[in-house]
Scaffold this motif. Structure first.
Motif, PDB file in Angstrom:
ATOM      1  N   MET A   1      93.987  58.949  30.145  1.00  0.00           N
ATOM      2  CA  MET A   1      94.281  57.636  30.710  1.00  0.00           C
ATOM      3  C   MET A   1      93.997  56.515  29.713  1.00  0.00           C
ATOM      4  O   MET A   1      94.498  55.420  29.839  1.00  0.00           O
ATOM      5  CB  MET A   1      93.441  57.411  31.971  1.00  0.00           C
ATOM      6  N   ASP A   2      93.179  56.774  28.696  1.00  0.00           N
ATOM      7  CA  ASP A   2      92.805  55.707  27.775  1.00  0.00           C
ATOM      8  C   ASP A   2      94.039  55.076  27.146  1.00  0.00           C
ATOM      9  O   ASP A   2      94.853  55.753  26.554  1.00  0.00           O
ATOM     10  CB  ASP A   2      91.900  56.236  26.660  1.00  0.00           C
ATOM     11  N   ILE A   3      94.136  53.771  27.306  1.00  0.00           N
ATOM     12  CA  ILE A   3      95.227  53.026  26.684  1.00  0.00           C
ATOM     13  C   ILE A   3      94.592  52.234  25.551  1.00  0.00           C
ATOM     14  O   ILE A   3      93.677  51.452  25.789  1.00  0.00           O
ATOM     15  CB  ILE A   3      95.867  52.057  27.692  1.00  0.00           C
ATOM     16  N   ILE A   4      95.038  52.457  24.351  1.00  0.00           N
ATOM     17  CA  ILE A   4      94.541  51.649  23.244  1.00  0.00           C
ATOM     18  C   ILE A   4      95.643  50.676  22.877  1.00  0.00           C
ATOM     19  O   ILE A   4      96.758  51.076  22.550  1.00  0.00           O
ATOM     20  CB  ILE A   4      94.131  52.528  22.045  1.00  0.00           C
ATOM     21  N   THR A   5      95.355  49.413  22.999  1.00  0.00           N
ATOM     22  CA  THR A   5      96.375  48.399  22.760  1.00  0.00           C
ATOM     23  C   THR A   5      96.337  47.999  21.294  1.00  0.00           C
ATOM     24  O   THR A   5      95.493  48.452  20.535  1.00  0.00           O
ATOM     25  CB  THR A   5      96.088  47.140  23.578  1.00  0.00           C
ATOM     26  N   HIS A   6      97.236  47.097  20.955  1.00  0.00           N
ATOM     27  CA  HIS A   6      97.126  46.419  19.669  1.00  0.00           C
ATOM     28  C   HIS A   6      95.793  45.698  19.655  1.00  0.00           C
ATOM     29  O   HIS A   6      95.301  45.278  20.690  1.00  0.00           O
ATOM     30  CB  HIS A   6      98.270  45.416  19.513  1.00  0.00           C
ATOM     31  N   HIS A   7      95.223  45.530  18.492  1.00  0.00           N
ATOM     32  CA  HIS A   7      93.970  44.783  18.399  1.00  0.00           C
ATOM     33  C   HIS A   7      94.217  43.345  18.838  1.00  0.00           C
ATOM     34  O   HIS A   7      95.235  42.755  18.488  1.00  0.00           O
ATOM     35  CB  HIS A   7      93.453  44.820  16.962  1.00  0.00           C
ATOM     36  N   PRO A   8      93.281  42.787  19.601  1.00  0.00           N
ATOM     37  CA  PRO A   8      93.497  41.423  20.081  1.00  0.00           C
ATOM     38  C   PRO A   8      93.220  40.382  19.011  1.00  0.00           C
ATOM     39  O   PRO A   8      92.406  40.602  18.110  1.00  0.00           O
ATOM     40  CB  PRO A   8      92.469  41.298  21.220  1.00  0.00           C
ATOM     41  N   ASP A   9      93.886  39.240  19.111  1.00  0.00           N
ATOM     42  CA  ASP A   9      93.431  38.043  18.406  1.00  0.00           C
ATOM     43  C   ASP A   9      92.437  37.360  19.339  1.00  0.00           C
ATOM     44  O   ASP A   9      92.619  37.349  20.558  1.00  0.00           O
ATOM     45  CB  ASP A   9      94.600  37.112  18.089  1.00  0.00           C
ATOM     46  N   VAL A  10      91.385  36.789  18.767  1.00  0.00           N
ATOM     47  CA  VAL A  10      90.285  36.220  19.549  1.00  0.00           C
ATOM     48  C   VAL A  10      90.169  34.737  19.234  1.00  0.00           C
ATOM     49  O   VAL A  10      90.203  34.342  18.060  1.00  0.00           O
ATOM     50  CB  VAL A  10      88.952  36.938  19.198  1.00  0.00           C
ATOM     51  N   TYR A  11      90.023  33.913  20.280  1.00  0.00           N
ATOM     52  CA  TYR A  11      89.988  32.454  20.115  1.00  0.00           C
ATOM     53  C   TYR A  11      88.849  31.843  20.920  1.00  0.00           C
ATOM     54  O   TYR A  11      88.534  32.306  22.020  1.00  0.00           O
ATOM     55  CB  TYR A  11      91.294  31.830  20.609  1.00  0.00           C
ATOM     56  N   LEU A  12      88.282  30.760  20.395  1.00  0.00           N
ATOM     57  CA  LEU A  12      87.335  29.965  21.183  1.00  0.00           C
ATOM     58  C   LEU A  12      87.499  28.496  20.834  1.00  0.00           C
ATOM     59  O   LEU A  12      88.115  28.143  19.828  1.00  0.00           O
ATOM     60  CB  LEU A  12      85.896  30.458  21.004  1.00  0.00           C
ATOM     61  N   GLY A  13      86.961  27.634  21.713  1.00  0.00           N
ATOM     62  CA  GLY A  13      87.154  26.197  21.516  1.00  0.00           C
ATOM     63  C   GLY A  13      86.057  25.372  22.137  1.00  0.00           C
ATOM     64  O   GLY A  13      85.276  25.862  22.950  1.00  0.00           O
ATOM     65  N   SER A  14      86.012  24.092  21.727  1.00  0.00           N
ATOM     66  CA  SER A  14      85.042  23.147  22.294  1.00  0.00           C
ATOM     67  C   SER A  14      85.796  22.108  23.121  1.00  0.00           C
ATOM     68  O   SER A  14      87.019  21.983  23.028  1.00  0.00           O
ATOM     69  CB  SER A  14      84.249  22.473  21.179  1.00  0.00           C
ATOM     70  N   ILE A  15      85.044  21.353  23.922  1.00  0.00           N
ATOM     71  CA  ILE A  15      85.670  20.365  24.820  1.00  0.00           C
ATOM     72  C   ILE A  15      86.125  19.154  24.012  1.00  0.00           C
ATOM     73  O   ILE A  15      85.368  18.602  23.222  1.00  0.00           O
ATOM     74  CB  ILE A  15      84.677  19.958  25.935  1.00  0.00           C
ATOM     75  N   GLN A  16      87.380  18.761  24.215  1.00  0.00           N
ATOM     76  CA  GLN A  16      87.968  17.612  23.509  1.00  0.00           C
ATOM     77  C   GLN A  16      88.476  16.589  24.530  1.00  0.00           C
ATOM     78  O   GLN A  16      88.924  16.966  25.606  1.00  0.00           O
ATOM     79  CB  GLN A  16      89.182  18.066  22.667  1.00  0.00           C
TER      80      GLN A  16
END
Length: 227
Positions: A1-16
């Motif tokens: 059942m294990d689904i290995i996806t493409h590696h994710p891009d990871v994002y974070l941000g601050s309040i603007q």
């Protein structure tokens, strides 16, 4: 059942601050290398309106990269806006959509475990963000919403580590949950199906219970259009 996806891009941000709108942390930047995943999300990430965004049930937002082509075609004049992470997502992938990801799914990501808690509920801030007055409504109507996770166990994560499906806990895809919540006529039986999903967010549980007790669907306009 294990689904290995493409590696994710990871994002974070601050309040603007946003002219003509409320402050938001929707503008994110790409993170290279490892980052700590806490019970409230990625270390260094922020959410402005805590009643609608963030918290333990909504620690991470995932948006399929596939959808950007659709938005570019819908809004050719603004096409250059539509690339990840324009929707404020923390995780962007190819190969995972609302049709292949299910409510309550638990994924291993690096040293952490995360669980799908709800579809993302589009809100009016997206209309300001893109300067398109009904994009939140179009997201909801087309089901191109993405989804949110809670953090079951914290750990180090990165774009180098794939998301692996560990447990499938329901037969309701994120797409079907969107359909039940926003596209179908009132249906108590379907709301009870959603309520039975392991890991459903508290806010979605409350919404479904309120519908069942009141016998009607809430007005979407406040969330979608800010009125």
């Amino acid at each position: 059942m294990d689904i290995i996806t493409h590696h994710p891009d990871v994002y974070l941000g601050s309040i603007q601050p946003y002219e003509g709108g409320r402050p938001s942390a929707i503008a994110k930047r790409l993170v290279e290398g490892a980052v700590n995943l806490t019970p409230l999300g990625l270390e260094g990430d922020a959410q402005a309106e805590k009643s609608y965004h963030g918290g333990p049930d909504r620690a991470l937002c995932h948006y399929p990269r596939e959808h950007y082509t659709h938005w570019q075609q819908q809004f050719p004049a603004q096409a250059e806006q539509f690339f990840a992470p324009a929707f404020g997502e923390n995780i962007s992938t190819l190969g995972m959509t609302e049709h292949s990801v299910f409510m309550g799914d638990i994924f291993r990501w690096g040293g952490a475990l995360i669980q799908v808690t709800q579809p993302r509920s589009p809100c009016f801030k997206l209309n300001y963000h893109f300067a398109i007055d009904d994009i939140s409504l179009l997201m909801q109507q087309t089901g191109r919403c993405g989804w949110l996770y809670r953090v079951i166990s914290t750990g180090e994560v990165s774009g180098d580590r794939p998301l692996e499906l560990v447990t499938r806990n329901s037969d309701i895809s994120v797409a079907e949950a969107i359909s039940i919540a926003w596209h179908m006529p009132f249906d108590e039986e379907q709301y009870r199906r959603l309520l039975a999903v392991t890991g459903l967010s508290a806010s979605w549980s409350k919404t479904m219970l309120t519908r069942i007790s009141s016998g009607k669907t809430e007005d979407f306009n406040r969330r979608l259009l800010g009125r």
